[in-house]
Structures are given as structure tokens and as C-alpha cells.
Design a protein around this motif. Sequence first.
Motif, PDB file in Angstrom:
ATOM      1  N   GLU A  39       0.830  -1.206   0.000  1.00 35.34           N
ATOM      2  CA  GLU A  39       0.000   0.000   0.000  1.00 35.34           C
ATOM      3  C   GLU A  39       0.864   1.256   0.000  1.00 35.34           C
ATOM      4  O   GLU A  39       0.537   2.256  -0.644  1.00 35.34           O
ATOM      5  CB  GLU A  39      -0.924  -0.004   1.219  1.00 35.34           C
ATOM      6  CG  GLU A  39      -2.019  -1.069   1.155  1.00 35.34           C
ATOM      7  CD  GLU A  39      -2.866  -1.100   2.419  1.00 35.34           C
ATOM      8  OE1 GLU A  39      -2.566  -0.318   3.357  1.00 35.34           O
ATOM      9  OE2 GLU A  39      -3.820  -1.906   2.474  1.00 35.34           O
ATOM     10  N   GLU A  42       2.086   1.779  -3.496  1.00 32.74           N
ATOM     11  CA  GLU A  42       0.994   2.309  -4.320  1.00 32.74           C
ATOM     12  C   GLU A  42       0.782   3.796  -4.063  1.00 32.74           C
ATOM     13  O   GLU A  42       0.515   4.570  -4.983  1.00 32.74           O
ATOM     14  CB  GLU A  42      -0.299   1.532  -4.038  1.00 32.74           C
ATOM     15  CG  GLU A  42      -0.305   0.087  -4.528  1.00 32.74           C
ATOM     16  CD  GLU A  42      -0.285  -0.029  -6.042  1.00 32.74           C
ATOM     17  OE1 GLU A  42      -0.698   0.948  -6.725  1.00 32.74           O
ATOM     18  OE2 GLU A  42       0.116  -1.087  -6.540  1.00 32.74           O
ATOM     19  N   LYS A 125       4.515   1.821 -13.078  1.00 33.51           N
ATOM     20  CA  LYS A 125       4.485   1.961 -11.624  1.00 33.51           C
ATOM     21  C   LYS A 125       5.899   1.908 -11.064  1.00 33.51           C
ATOM     22  O   LYS A 125       6.443   0.832 -10.772  1.00 33.51           O
ATOM     23  CB  LYS A 125       3.614   0.869 -11.005  1.00 33.51           C
ATOM     24  CG  LYS A 125       2.133   1.023 -11.326  1.00 33.51           C
ATOM     25  CD  LYS A 125       1.294   0.024 -10.576  1.00 33.51           C
ATOM     26  CE  LYS A 125      -0.193   0.253 -10.832  1.00 33.51           C
ATOM     27  NZ  LYS A 125      -1.044  -0.683 -10.060  1.00 33.51           N
TER      28      LYS A 125
END
Length: 256
Positions: A39, A42, A125
Motif C-alpha cells: 500500500e 501504491e 508503476k
Amino acid sequence: MSAIKKKTKKQNKSKKQKAPYLQNRAIKYRLEPTKEQKEFFEKNFGCCRFVFNLLLCDKISYYQENGKMLHNTPAKYKDKYPFLREVDSLALTNSQINLETAFTNFFNNPSSGFPKFKSKKHTKKSYTTNLVNGNIELYDDGIKLPNDIILTEEATEENTIGFDYKSSGLYMDSNGKCCEMPKYYKRSEKHLGELQRKLKNKKLDSKNYIKQQNKICKLHKHIANQRKDFLHKESFEIANRWNNVCIESLHIRSMS
């Protein structure tokens, strides 16, 4: 004296030729982040993209109103967007640097294109951070990144495999498994032949001729995509199953 000078020059040349060739090595680690660490990654990905787009938007608006370039930084937006304080500040700074570099490249060479907004779906990413005051450290079983420590998976002989070249297939691994190629072209050879025969009966450069050509091109593209899909799935499975993959460096053209 002249003979001695000539001799020393030759010795110096020979020393220069025998200078060792140095190579840099890059080491890749497979990280095993927890759910909370995933998380955190992200958040970094999203905030870096958000800051890049925000800086770009304000730069464009300011230039349209004032005819000058705005020199804004991520710190300017942290009061308005408090969630930016939860991520790596150096990652946000690197997003700003990337944008400034994109503008510099555009002004020096307009053909490189004007900086574009980053898409949420199609953006890679990743983010870049910096080593400052020991904020990044490498341990035997993990790595310390800004705001987090992540464990690494140790590679042993049990999760190592070797691959050898195979002329009639894709590869032969060290366990004796042979991976054969699906031969997508051979499977479509009959259909391709039918399309090419129909092309011969069409009038050259007519609309029907061009349509038939497009059908043939579409089939070739489909075969190429099948190969890419197969290789991608095969490499993905190998990368997920094995930590160490050993291959032999071969020059196929010289062998043939």
C-alpha cells in the motif's frame, strides 16, 4: 639518448594496451513486501503521478496568463493536499526534476514533444528516491527504504535453474524439460495460403485488392501477437517460479 627515448615510448604504449577492462555490475533483488508495504508503494506511485500532473497543469496555466515559466515545487502543495506528507518526499522531488528535464528537452529539441500528463492506467508503476544521511541501507535479508524496511528473498541452489539453447524448440532446462514452440505460423499456413490465392484474382491497386492485403497483414499481426503472448507467459512463469536463472552466452549466427 634517442634510442632510449624510443624504447621508453614503446614500453608506455604496451602498458596502455594491457590496461585492465573494468565492468560495472548491477544486482537485482526480489522484494517480498507485506500488505502495508504494498500500500505504501501504491501511495508513492500515485502521489508521484499526481504531483507531476499538478506541477505541469500549473506551469501551463501560469505561462498562458503571464508568458513566463512557473518554478513550483511539491512542498507548495502539501498544505492543500496533506496526503503528500505520507510518502517519500525525495520521490516527489524527483517527479519535479523529471518534469523540468522534459521541459528542457522540449525547448532544446521541440521534436522531442511537449511534456504530457501521466495516465493512471498506462503509467509505469515506479518512483525514484535518493540516498541521503543513511536513509537507504542494505541488510542480509532486507533493504531499508525511506519510511520502510522490506525483506528480500534469498536465492539458493534449490530455486536456481539453467537453460540451454535448443535448435528444434525454445529451450532445454537443467531438469531435462524441453519447451517446444507452438508453431503458430504453421497452424495458420493453410488460411494464409487461401488469402494469398484470393489476392491474385483481385485487380492490382483496386479497393478489393487493398482489402485483401489488409486481411493478410491482419493475419500476420495475429501470428506475431500469438508468439509474443506465448513468450511473455513463459518468461512470467519462469520469473515467478525461480530466483536464479542461468543461461549460456551464444552467438547463434556464428554457430550457423
